[in-house]
Design a protein around this motif. Structure first.
Motif, PDB file in Angstrom:
ATOM      1  N   ARG A  73     -47.336 -33.105  13.996  1.00 35.41           N
ATOM      2  CA  ARG A  73     -47.045 -31.693  13.737  1.00 35.41           C
ATOM      3  C   ARG A  73     -45.546 -31.444  13.611  1.00 35.41           C
ATOM      4  O   ARG A  73     -44.752 -31.878  14.447  1.00 35.41           O
ATOM      5  CB  ARG A  73     -47.618 -30.828  14.857  1.00 35.41           C
ATOM      6  CG  ARG A  73     -47.613 -29.334  14.535  1.00 35.41           C
ATOM      7  CD  ARG A  73     -48.233 -28.548  15.666  1.00 35.41           C
ATOM      8  NE  ARG A  73     -48.268 -27.130  15.384  1.00 35.41           N
ATOM      9  CZ  ARG A  73     -48.363 -26.187  16.312  1.00 35.41           C
ATOM     10  NH1 ARG A  73     -48.442 -26.530  17.600  1.00 35.41           N
ATOM     11  NH2 ARG A  73     -48.379 -24.912  15.979  1.00 35.41           N
ATOM     12  N   VAL A  74     -45.182 -30.696  12.558  1.00 37.31           N
ATOM     13  CA  VAL A  74     -43.808 -30.295  12.307  1.00 37.31           C
ATOM     14  C   VAL A  74     -43.796 -28.788  12.085  1.00 37.31           C
ATOM     15  O   VAL A  74     -44.568 -28.268  11.274  1.00 37.31           O
ATOM     16  CB  VAL A  74     -43.218 -31.001  11.067  1.00 37.31           C
ATOM     17  CG1 VAL A  74     -41.803 -30.521  10.797  1.00 37.31           C
ATOM     18  CG2 VAL A  74     -43.245 -32.514  11.256  1.00 37.31           C
ATOM     19  N   LEU A  75     -42.915 -28.075  12.779  1.00 36.66           N
ATOM     20  CA  LEU A  75     -42.803 -26.625  12.641  1.00 36.66           C
ATOM     21  C   LEU A  75     -41.391 -26.281  12.184  1.00 36.66           C
ATOM     22  O   LEU A  75     -40.413 -26.615  12.857  1.00 36.66           O
ATOM     23  CB  LEU A  75     -43.116 -25.934  13.969  1.00 36.66           C
ATOM     24  CG  LEU A  75     -43.095 -24.408  13.969  1.00 36.66           C
ATOM     25  CD1 LEU A  75     -44.080 -23.832  12.967  1.00 36.66           C
ATOM     26  CD2 LEU A  75     -43.393 -23.877  15.375  1.00 36.66           C
ATOM     27  N   LEU A  76     -41.282 -25.621  11.036  1.00 40.60           N
ATOM     28  CA  LEU A  76     -40.000 -25.249  10.441  1.00 40.60           C
ATOM     29  C   LEU A  76     -39.819 -23.744  10.592  1.00 40.60           C
ATOM     30  O   LEU A  76     -40.632 -22.960  10.083  1.00 40.60           O
ATOM     31  CB  LEU A  76     -39.983 -25.632   8.955  1.00 40.60           C
ATOM     32  CG  LEU A  76     -40.399 -27.074   8.616  1.00 40.60           C
ATOM     33  CD1 LEU A  76     -40.486 -27.257   7.102  1.00 40.60           C
ATOM     34  CD2 LEU A  76     -39.436 -28.078   9.238  1.00 40.60           C
ATOM     35  N   VAL A  77     -38.745 -23.329  11.261  1.00 42.72           N
ATOM     36  CA  VAL A  77     -38.562 -21.917  11.589  1.00 42.72           C
ATOM     37  C   VAL A  77     -37.345 -21.361  10.855  1.00 42.72           C
ATOM     38  O   VAL A  77     -36.219 -21.810  11.085  1.00 42.72           O
ATOM     39  CB  VAL A  77     -38.392 -21.721  13.112  1.00 42.72           C
ATOM     40  CG1 VAL A  77     -38.465 -20.232  13.450  1.00 42.72           C
ATOM     41  CG2 VAL A  77     -39.448 -22.496  13.888  1.00 42.72           C
ATOM     42  N   PRO A  78     -37.543 -20.383   9.960  1.00 46.30           N
ATOM     43  CA  PRO A  78     -36.420 -19.815   9.214  1.00 46.30           C
ATOM     44  C   PRO A  78     -35.625 -18.830  10.053  1.00 46.30           C
ATOM     45  O   PRO A  78     -36.076 -18.375  11.107  1.00 46.30           O
ATOM     46  CB  PRO A  78     -37.113 -19.102   8.045  1.00 46.30           C
ATOM     47  CG  PRO A  78     -38.434 -18.676   8.625  1.00 46.30           C
ATOM     48  CD  PRO A  78     -38.830 -19.784   9.584  1.00 46.30           C
ATOM     49  N   TYR A 136     -33.616 -23.035  11.830  1.00 49.22           N
ATOM     50  CA  TYR A 136     -32.612 -22.811  10.787  1.00 49.22           C
ATOM     51  C   TYR A 136     -31.757 -21.601  11.136  1.00 49.22           C
ATOM     52  O   TYR A 136     -32.274 -20.517  11.376  1.00 49.22           O
ATOM     53  CB  TYR A 136     -33.355 -22.624   9.460  1.00 49.22           C
ATOM     54  CG  TYR A 136     -32.553 -22.225   8.248  1.00 49.22           C
ATOM     55  CD1 TYR A 136     -31.199 -22.485   8.130  1.00 49.22           C
ATOM     56  CD2 TYR A 136     -33.181 -21.593   7.189  1.00 49.22           C
ATOM     57  CE1 TYR A 136     -30.494 -22.121   7.002  1.00 49.22           C
ATOM     58  CE2 TYR A 136     -32.493 -21.231   6.053  1.00 49.22           C
ATOM     59  CZ  TYR A 136     -31.144 -21.488   5.964  1.00 49.22           C
ATOM     60  OH  TYR A 136     -30.463 -21.117   4.847  1.00 49.22           O
ATOM     61  N   SER A 137     -30.451 -21.790  11.206  1.00 46.78           N
ATOM     62  CA  SER A 137     -29.489 -20.728  11.492  1.00 46.78           C
ATOM     63  C   SER A 137     -29.830 -20.067  12.840  1.00 46.78           C
ATOM     64  O   SER A 137     -29.963 -20.766  13.839  1.00 46.78           O
ATOM     65  CB  SER A 137     -29.470 -19.719  10.338  1.00 46.78           C
ATOM     66  OG  SER A 137     -28.332 -18.888  10.402  1.00 46.78           O
ATOM     67  N   PHE A 138     -30.016 -18.748  12.883  1.00 44.44           N
ATOM     68  CA  PHE A 138     -30.322 -18.081  14.149  1.00 44.44           C
ATOM     69  C   PHE A 138     -31.552 -18.673  14.819  1.00 44.44           C
ATOM     70  O   PHE A 138     -31.636 -18.730  16.055  1.00 44.44           O
ATOM     71  CB  PHE A 138     -30.522 -16.578  13.911  1.00 44.44           C
ATOM     72  CG  PHE A 138     -31.131 -15.849  15.077  1.00 44.44           C
ATOM     73  CD1 PHE A 138     -30.396 -15.605  16.223  1.00 44.44           C
ATOM     74  CD2 PHE A 138     -32.452 -15.415  15.021  1.00 44.44           C
ATOM     75  CE1 PHE A 138     -30.964 -14.941  17.312  1.00 44.44           C
ATOM     76  CE2 PHE A 138     -33.027 -14.743  16.096  1.00 44.44           C
ATOM     77  CZ  PHE A 138     -32.284 -14.505  17.236  1.00 44.44           C
ATOM     78  N   ALA A 139     -32.518 -19.140  14.009  1.00 49.58           N
ATOM     79  CA  ALA A 139     -33.733 -19.722  14.600  1.00 49.58           C
ATOM     80  C   ALA A 139     -33.446 -21.007  15.353  1.00 49.58           C
ATOM     81  O   ALA A 139     -34.257 -21.439  16.171  1.00 49.58           O
ATOM     82  CB  ALA A 139     -34.789 -19.959  13.522  1.00 49.58           C
TER      83      ALA A 139
END
Length: 317
Positions: A74-79, A153-156
């Protein structure tokens, strides 16, 4: 730390050593060729095989996309702020092709998660807080296979780091992409906004920030700029202002994150909004690997092959 190659080549540092692995550099250069060949796309169209749904988070319904084998790692990508799951459109099929079950979602108040907000909490809140975003992320992680490999990503990245301290057992690895590298008033490090931060309340910059993105002051390609304008038509200005305010109280996560033992990768572009030396210092304090790309704030869009390669390496693949 040693920097390999010229300024136009991807560079890989391994924190605490002077050695650079030649096979990694070679692989990154091959991936850079693939990234250079990318052309315009319709960013509103997700890749074939991606599935949309909604996740019932504490703050409300979050728009989510999933791709890859259901039993995959499992991979979770958060913008981040003013972002969305579509920021990872080019990475989703790459990770799925590697056998991963990859997911992404829009943060509360952002794009198709615009209905999610503090008023839906129990008891209701008055603003978007770091705790709200952390609780949503932990709920998402708790609803699937754990531990997961998480990219913030960034603030996330701040959100993911804070979540990792709350529940380190849910994190197999942590990638911090263009994450605020400064604690406290993180906006002071902005190359453009930095000089304004002592004189302007960060929350009041929300509408200004949105207007600047709509006007494409960052000179995004036409295909990307068109999607950003459409996305901002839904994004709540209050969520943007609240996040800017939260970035003025960025917690110092480096030492406690290092103590968790979670494998960490820091990724930044040479043209990021924060200075490269700040990202270097952040990686050192984390005891993390640092990947520097000849890009700006959004390597997930401009260097997806290189970023995916680095993530898979962090995952031990």
């Amino acid at each position: 730390m040693h920097e390999p190659g010229g300024s136009d080549q991807p560079s890989f540092w391994v924190a605490g050593t002077d050695a650079v692995e030649g096979d990694v550099v070679a692989a990154l250069r091959e991936a850079a060729v693939c990234d250079a060949a990318l052309g315009p796309i319709d960013w509103s169209v997700l890749p074939a095989g991606a599935v949309r749904d909604e996740f019932a988070a504490p703050s409300g319904p979050l728009a989510r996309v999933s791709m890859g084998p259901a039993d995959g790692e499992r991979v979770l990508l958060v913008p981040g702020m003013t972002g969305s799951k579509e920021d990872f459109t080019l990475m989703l099929p790459l990770l799925a092709a590697a056998g991963c079950r990859v997911e992404s979602y829009d943060l509360a108040g952002q794009y198709e998660s615009w209905q999610a907000g503090p008023e839906r909490l129990s008891p209701p809140g008055g603003s978007y807080t770091l705790g709200l975003f952390v609780d949503d992320l932990l709920a998402m992680l708790g609803a699937g296979a754990a531990p997961a490999h998480v990219l913030g990503y960034s603030f996330a990245g701040t959100v993911a780091g804070a979540a990792a301290l709350r529940a380190p057992e849910r994190f197999a690895s942590l990638t911090l992409l263009s994450t605020p590298p400064l604690a406290g008033r993180a906006l002071r490090g902005f190359k453009i906004l930095g000089p304004l931060h002592p004189r302007v309340r960060a929350r009041s910059l929300g509408p200004v920030f949105i207007a600047a993105l709509r006007a494409n002051v960052h000179r995004a390609p036409a295909d990307r700029a068109a999607f950003i304008r459409a996305r901002l038509a839904l994004t709540r200005p209050s969520s943007v202002g609240d996040i800017l305010e939260l970035m003025q109280r960025t917690p110092d996560l480096a030492a406690p994150l290092r103590a968790t033992g979670i494998p960490i990768l820091v990724v930044a572009g040479r043209g990021d909004v924060w200075r490269l030396e700040d990202h270097r210092g952040f990686a050192r304090r984390l005891g993390a690997d640092l990947l520097v790309l000849p890009d700006g704030h959004s390597p997930c869009e401009t260097a997806p092959h290189q970023l995916t390669l680095a993530m898979l390496r962090l995952m031990g693949r």
